[in-house]
Design an enzyme around this catalytic site. Structure first.
Site, PDB file in Angstrom:
ATOM      1  N   LEU A 159     -79.083-162.905 -85.546  1.00 37.60           N
ATOM      2  CA  LEU A 159     -78.782-161.522 -85.939  1.00 37.60           C
ATOM      3  C   LEU A 159     -77.276-161.260 -85.929  1.00 37.60           C
ATOM      4  CD1 LEU A 159     -80.053-158.466 -86.129  1.00 37.60           C
ATOM      5  CD2 LEU A 159     -79.334-158.364 -83.758  1.00 37.60           C
ATOM      6  N   HIS A 214     -74.356-141.461 -72.445  1.00 36.84           N
ATOM      7  CA  HIS A 214     -73.770-142.622 -73.132  1.00 36.84           C
ATOM      8  C   HIS A 214     -74.177-143.918 -72.411  1.00 36.84           C
ATOM      9  CE1 HIS A 214     -71.684-139.922 -75.686  1.00 36.84           C
ATOM     10  NE2 HIS A 214     -70.736-139.583 -74.848  1.00 36.84           N
ATOM     11  N   ASP A 223     -77.359-140.716 -82.028  1.00 43.54           N
ATOM     12  CA  ASP A 223     -76.938-139.344 -81.739  1.00 43.54           C
ATOM     13  C   ASP A 223     -77.826-138.734 -80.657  1.00 43.54           C
ATOM     14  OD1 ASP A 223     -75.443-137.085 -81.991  1.00 43.54           O
ATOM     15  OD2 ASP A 223     -76.257-136.463 -83.914  1.00 43.54           O
TER      16      ASP A 223
HETATM   17  C1  FPP Z   1     -73.615-139.653 -79.927  1.00 46.23           C
HETATM   18  O1  FPP Z   1     -74.105-138.772 -78.952  1.00 46.23           O
HETATM   19  C2  FPP Z   1     -73.186-140.924 -79.329  1.00 46.23           C
HETATM   20  C3  FPP Z   1     -71.908-141.401 -79.305  1.00 46.23           C
HETATM   21  C4  FPP Z   1     -70.788-140.671 -79.934  1.00 46.23           C
HETATM   22  C5  FPP Z   1     -71.542-142.642 -78.622  1.00 46.23           C
HETATM   23  C6  FPP Z   1     -72.532-143.749 -78.725  1.00 46.23           C
HETATM   24  C7  FPP Z   1     -72.027-144.939 -78.019  1.00 46.23           C
HETATM   25  C8  FPP Z   1     -72.763-145.690 -77.171  1.00 46.23           C
HETATM   26  C9  FPP Z   1     -74.158-145.419 -76.843  1.00 46.23           C
HETATM   27  C10 FPP Z   1     -72.141-146.904 -76.575  1.00 46.23           C
HETATM   28  C11 FPP Z   1     -72.441-148.035 -77.494  1.00 46.23           C
HETATM   29  C12 FPP Z   1     -71.943-149.304 -76.974  1.00 46.23           C
HETATM   30  C13 FPP Z   1     -71.877-150.426 -77.720  1.00 46.23           C
HETATM   31  C14 FPP Z   1     -71.400-151.675 -77.117  1.00 46.23           C
HETATM   32  C15 FPP Z   1     -72.276-150.435 -79.138  1.00 46.23           C
HETATM   33  P1  FPP Z   1     -73.395-137.359 -78.754  1.00 46.23           P
HETATM   34  O2  FPP Z   1     -72.375-137.502 -77.683  1.00 46.23           O
HETATM   35  O3  FPP Z   1     -72.869-136.893 -80.060  1.00 46.23           O
HETATM   36  O4  FPP Z   1     -74.583-136.477 -78.269  1.00 46.23           O
HETATM   37  P2  FPP Z   1     -74.800-134.926 -78.574  1.00 46.23           P
HETATM   38  O5  FPP Z   1     -74.934-134.796 -80.068  1.00 46.23           O
HETATM   39  O6  FPP Z   1     -76.081-134.626 -77.868  1.00 46.23           O
HETATM   40  O7  FPP Z   1     -73.625-134.191 -78.024  1.00 46.23           O
END
Ligand code: FPP
Length: 240
Positions: free
Chosen positions: A127, A33, A16
């Site tokens: 893993l 992201h 997050d």
């Molecule tokens: C939360 O931050 C993050 C996500 C909803 C997306 C996470 C996905 C990735 C990092 C890509 C992963 C890729 C693979 C292959 C596993 P947020 O957008 O909720 O941040 P905020 O709370 O600050 O708005």
């Protein structure tokens, strides 16, 4: 020498804070992201190095479908790209890759890539990296109950067997069947809740919350979480 009994078998992470990380830098949310994928790579490497057997990541929740279309589309594209790019690394390092969640909502193109990646890594013995996509804990419990109800109505002679089901028997209907429950659930970015994640499987998980935003959660932060876990006394409701 590290005490291997204190290394969790299964570590799960609620990633997050990508959006906030980008905003702090005056950039678009998507930039967060992209950096988040680097944290995925760093934590996967460190988990494997430490002898963690399962690393699972909450990448996209059922609730995340309510985000603006543009963000959902870019996130999906990013995940396809990351999967494609990382496949050679998975193969080289013995990583088994699994996606769990409400796959029906993901669309044909993404599902085809996921199936390909899962098939090509299914015999790897290092893993296991699990990515939860279009997942929520309540959805998981509901889909398990629905499947069980369908089986029961299709074969009434199983009524007494189903009536005598144990918790372990029911676990076989969750999408995580065969995967041990998480020993440790980490959530980044200072939020202190589970947000509908692994509600069944996380019943006895140790919880670790950190203010660090996901794009900054790398090897050192992962090690800090493992060190904290090693200090915990797990009693599972018993007296020791
Ligand atoms: C939360 O931050 C993050 C996500 C909803 C997306 C996470 C996905 C990735 C990092 C890509 C992963 C890729 C693979 C292959 C596993 P947020 O957008 O909720 O941040 P905020 O709370 O600050 O708005």
């Amino acid at each position: 020498m590290e005490d291997s009994s204190k290394i969790p078998v299964h570590v799960s992470i609620i990633m997050d804070g990508n959006g906030r990380w980008a905003k702090e830098r005056g950039k678009e949310r998507f930039y967060g992201h992209i950096e988040g994928v680097e944290s995925v790579r760093a934590c996967t490497e460190e988990a494997a190095r430490k002898g963690v057997r399962y690393l699972s990541l909450f990448a996209f929740s059922e609730e995340n479908w309510n985000r603006p279309d543009e963000e959902v589309r870019s996130l999906m594209e990013l995940m396809v790209k990351a999967m494609t790019n990382e496949l050679p690394t998975f193969l080289k390092n013995g990583i088994r890759f699994i996606v769990l969640g409400n796959r029906e909502r993901l669309g044909d193109a993404l599902n085809a890539r996921i199936d390909d990646c899962m098939r090509r890594t299914e015999n790897q013995t290092g893993l296991t990296l699990i990515v939860f996509m279009s997942y929520s804990g309540r959805w998981d419990i509901l889909q398990a109950a629905k499947r069980l109800a369908l089986e029961a109505s299709a074969d009434p002679s199983r009524a007494s067997e189903i009536g005598n089901m144990t918790l372990t028997d029911f676990s076989l209907y969750m999408v995580t069947s065969g995967i041990p429950d998480p020993d440790l659930i980490i959530r980044t970015s200072g939020e202190l809740r589970l947000s509908n994640y692994l509600l069944w499987q996380g019943a006895y998980s140790e919880l670790y919350f950190t203010d660090v935003l996901w794009p900054d959660f790398r090897k050192e932060e992962f090690d800090l979480a493992l060190a904290e876990y090693a200090k915990r006394d797990r009693r599972y409701g018993k007296v020791k």
